[in-house]
Design a protein around this motif. Structure first.
Motif, PDB file in Angstrom:
ATOM      1  N   TRP A 399       0.809  -1.220   0.000  1.00 53.87           N
ATOM      2  CA  TRP A 399       0.000   0.000   0.000  1.00 53.87           C
ATOM      3  C   TRP A 399       0.845   1.275   0.000  1.00 53.87           C
ATOM      4  CZ3 TRP A 399      -4.523   0.768   4.038  1.00 53.87           C
ATOM      5  CH2 TRP A 399      -5.307   1.853   3.645  1.00 53.87           C
ATOM      6  N   ALA A 400       1.655   1.472   1.045  1.00 51.72           N
ATOM      7  CA  ALA A 400       2.410   2.724   1.161  1.00 51.72           C
ATOM      8  C   ALA A 400       3.416   2.882   0.031  1.00 51.72           C
ATOM      9  CB  ALA A 400       3.106   2.793   2.519  1.00 51.72           C
ATOM     10  N   GLN A 401       4.025   1.767  -0.413  1.00 48.33           N
ATOM     11  CA  GLN A 401       4.969   1.860  -1.529  1.00 48.33           C
ATOM     12  C   GLN A 401       4.254   2.300  -2.802  1.00 48.33           C
ATOM     13  OE1 GLN A 401       8.481   1.371  -1.372  1.00 48.33           O
ATOM     14  NE2 GLN A 401       8.187   2.478  -3.305  1.00 48.33           N
ATOM     15  N   ALA A 402       3.039   1.762  -3.021  1.00 44.60           N
ATOM     16  CA  ALA A 402       2.263   2.187  -4.189  1.00 44.60           C
ATOM     17  C   ALA A 402       1.949   3.677  -4.122  1.00 44.60           C
ATOM     18  CB  ALA A 402       0.983   1.368  -4.286  1.00 44.60           C
ATOM     19  N   ILE A 448      10.042   5.633   3.212  1.00 41.59           N
ATOM     20  CA  ILE A 448       9.565   4.930   2.025  1.00 41.59           C
ATOM     21  C   ILE A 448       9.830   5.839   0.832  1.00 41.59           C
ATOM     22  CG2 ILE A 448       7.552   3.920   0.872  1.00 41.59           C
ATOM     23  CD1 ILE A 448       6.304   3.683   3.726  1.00 41.59           C
ATOM     24  N   THR A 449      10.640   5.399  -0.101  1.00 35.88           N
ATOM     25  CA  THR A 449      11.028   6.251  -1.219  1.00 35.88           C
ATOM     26  C   THR A 449      10.380   5.770  -2.510  1.00 35.88           C
ATOM     27  OG1 THR A 449      13.028   4.930  -1.574  1.00 35.88           O
ATOM     28  CG2 THR A 449      13.226   6.873  -0.172  1.00 35.88           C
ATOM     29  N   PRO A 450      10.032   6.672  -3.425  1.00 37.69           N
ATOM     30  CA  PRO A 450       9.405   6.277  -4.694  1.00 37.69           C
ATOM     31  C   PRO A 450      10.383   5.510  -5.574  1.00 37.69           C
ATOM     32  CG  PRO A 450       9.153   8.642  -4.271  1.00 37.69           C
ATOM     33  CD  PRO A 450      10.147   8.131  -3.285  1.00 37.69           C
ATOM     34  N   ASN A 451       9.850   4.567  -6.303  1.00 36.19           N
ATOM     35  CA  ASN A 451      10.640   3.854  -7.309  1.00 36.19           C
ATOM     36  C   ASN A 451      10.454   4.573  -8.638  1.00 36.19           C
ATOM     37  OD1 ASN A 451      11.774   2.149  -9.186  1.00 36.19           O
ATOM     38  ND2 ASN A 451      10.869   0.280  -8.347  1.00 36.19           N
ATOM     39  N   PRO A 452      11.482   5.283  -9.138  1.00 34.92           N
ATOM     40  CA  PRO A 452      11.309   6.085 -10.360  1.00 34.92           C
ATOM     41  C   PRO A 452      10.970   5.239 -11.585  1.00 34.92           C
ATOM     42  CG  PRO A 452      13.626   5.993  -9.695  1.00 34.92           C
ATOM     43  CD  PRO A 452      12.847   5.398  -8.580  1.00 34.92           C
ATOM     44  N   ALA A 453      11.271   3.946 -11.531  1.00 35.86           N
ATOM     45  CA  ALA A 453      10.983   3.085 -12.681  1.00 35.86           C
ATOM     46  C   ALA A 453       9.486   2.941 -12.931  1.00 35.86           C
ATOM     47  CB  ALA A 453      11.612   1.710 -12.472  1.00 35.86           C
ATOM     48  N   ASN A 454       8.678   3.203 -11.894  1.00 34.63           N
ATOM     49  CA  ASN A 454       7.225   3.028 -12.030  1.00 34.63           C
ATOM     50  C   ASN A 454       6.490   4.325 -12.349  1.00 34.63           C
ATOM     51  OD1 ASN A 454       7.526   0.311 -11.338  1.00 34.63           O
ATOM     52  ND2 ASN A 454       7.276   0.731  -9.139  1.00 34.63           N
TER      53      ASN A 454
END
Length: 491
Positions: A399-402, A448-454
């Motif tokens: 959830w939080a990662q999304a 929690i850091t964003p994944n720039p690939a997504n």
């Protein structure tokens, strides 16, 4: 006092938790659109039981310096002179009974004037229409009442006998409070309240009185203990994790999503709630959804009730974007930003290849798209945002990662995640002068850091998601009307 439970903590002046305890309770849903709680049998009983347990954990030789209670809100509790509730408490925005009163008060006072004075348009979150509903539909109750309270101010009255309301809760009693001036809108408030007096306004960390003998016997709290006002639970939780300076923001992952952001200057947006803040003279923006974790619980039930760990493993195995499946999480209507109690949930793009894991991941992503939509509105009020994430939903590895991937924002997760009761303890310590007003007990545990690939994928899907509600609004309203018919009479 939360929606599903009451939690209490005993804390020393350095912020160390000595003892904690929780008591579950339920919310009554007696009719469609109604949400109620028996204030005396639930909230007061919880406070009595929890206080008795916590005072029994006091270290030898120590004294109790102060107590503070916060609760769900804004709610409406109507009482007589003996502080006996005359009807069940009407809950916050999840209770949507007063839609006709929202419309009539908006017509009476004018939408532009309400927005200018209150900082917020009327919605199911506002207390004014709830009072108007009781006046119209339960006039005997209204006439017998001698005071009206929020959840926390009802407890403060039970402990001290004082008739008060904290500024933050008052600022959610639209349209009866002028947020820019931190004062009652006396003309409109008297029109709505009629014979009911307006409570004395206080700030959440102000001492409002001391525990009297009868309350001491019921709670175990020593007679004469100072009582601090408290406020709405979500704001007490924000206070507990250090959301106190302009630009600080809290994302609460719970049965619903609730967002609080401190702002440095007055800002009003018809899709947001502009409120008084926690500290004297401060301001905040807020927003809330109608479902979040409650949608996940619903999915868990309707897909067979598998354990949470299994479901999260399946959701985590699904790639970002859920292979083209998108969810509108409007299973109980929606508050911010559409304010449509007739909105409905929707899964778009379903195919035979989609399984249970896809449904769960799409639900989390749908909630995340809604958060992005709200945060873009918050950005109009302040830049340089620092986001702190709290709530039981952080137990989900998805959830939080999304949310970070969809919004592009990092989220700080605090070490101490007890919630509103921990903020209450800090307010009590500040209120009685044991710690300095700027004291902050919050410590950050991880980020929690964003994944720039997504990001590119989520940007594309967000554009589709934003079109779903306006494209289907009239259709789902029609379905709601059909579903609401009396099947036996065919009406």
């Amino acid at each position: 006092m939360g929606t599903g439970s009451t939690k209490g903590v005993l804390v020393d002046t350095s912020g160390v938790v000595i003892a904690s305890t929780t008591q579950s309770h339920t919310m009554d849903l007696p009719r469609p659109g109604w949400a109620e709680v028996d204030a005396e049998a639930t909230w007061w009983r919880d406070v009595c039981d929890i206080s008795t347990r916590l005072t029994g954990e006091m270290p030898s030789g120590s004294t109790l310096a102060g107590v503070c209670v916060s609760g769900v809100g804004p709610c409406l509790v109507l009482c007589d002179d003996a502080l006996t509730p005359l009807r069940p408490a009407i809950m916050y925005g999840v209770d949507t009974r007063a839609s006709a009163e929202i419309a009539s008060l908006t017509e009476e006072f004018g939408a532009d004037a309400i927005l200018d004075r209150a900082g917020t348009l009327l919605s199911s979150q506002a207390v004014g229409p709830k009072l108007e509903w009781v006046r119209r539909h339960e006039p005997r109750v209204f006439d017998r009442a001698t005071g009206w309270y929020g959840s926390n101010s009802y407890i403060a009255a039970k402990l001290t006998g004082e008739y008060v309301l904290d500024h933050h809760t008052a600022s959610q009693c639209d349209p009866m409070y002028v947020t820019r001036d931190f004062d009652w809108n006396t003309e409109w408030a008297k029109r709505i309240c009629g014979h009911l007096p307006l409570p004395r306004l206080v700030w959440p960390s102000d001492v409002v009185g001391t525990v009297h003998a009868e309350a001491a016997a019921a709670t175990g709290i020593p007679k004469g203990t100072p009582v601090v006002a408290g406020t709405v639970d979500a704001y007490a939780e924000a206070f507990s994790v250090g959301v106190r300076s302009p630009g600080d923001q809290m994302l609460m992952y719970g049965s619903t999503m609730f967002l609080v952001q401190i702002i440095g200057e007055y800002h009003s947006d018809p899709a947001l709630w502009t409120t008084a803040g926690m500290e004297r003279g401060s301001l905040a923006l807020a927003a809330g959804t109608s479902t979040a974790g409650s949608m996940i619980s619903w999915l868990q039930t309707v897909t067979g009730g598998a354990d949470f760990g299994t479901l999260m493993t399946e959701a985590a195995a699904v790639p970002p974007g859920s292979e083209g499946l998108i969810a509108l999480p409007y299973l109980a209507g929606e508050r911010t930003p559409v304010f449509d109690p007739q909105a409905r949930g929707l899964f778009a793009g379903l195919t035979l290849r989609h399984g249970r894991g896809h449904l769960f991941r799409a639900a989390y992503e749908g909630i995340g798209f809604g958060i992005r939509q709200i945060l873009e509105m918050f950005d109009d009020a302040h830049t340089g945002v620092r986001t702190v994430a709290v709530g039981g939903g952080l137990q989900s590895p998805v959830w939080a990662q999304a949310v970070s991937d969809i919004t592009g924002r990092p989220q700080l997760v605090p070490e101490q995640a007890i919630g509103a009761s921990y903020g209450d303890a800090l307010m009590a310590a500040i209120g009685v002068g044991l710690v300095a007003p700027e004291t902050d007990w919050a410590r950050i545990d991880r980020e929690i850091t964003p994944n720039p690939a997504n990001r590119a994928l989520y940007d594309e899907l967000y554009g589709v998601w934003r079109e779903l509600y306006p494209a289907t609004r009239e259709l789902v309203h029609g379905l709601g009307a059909i579903g609401g018919r009396d099947a036996r009479s065919g009406e």
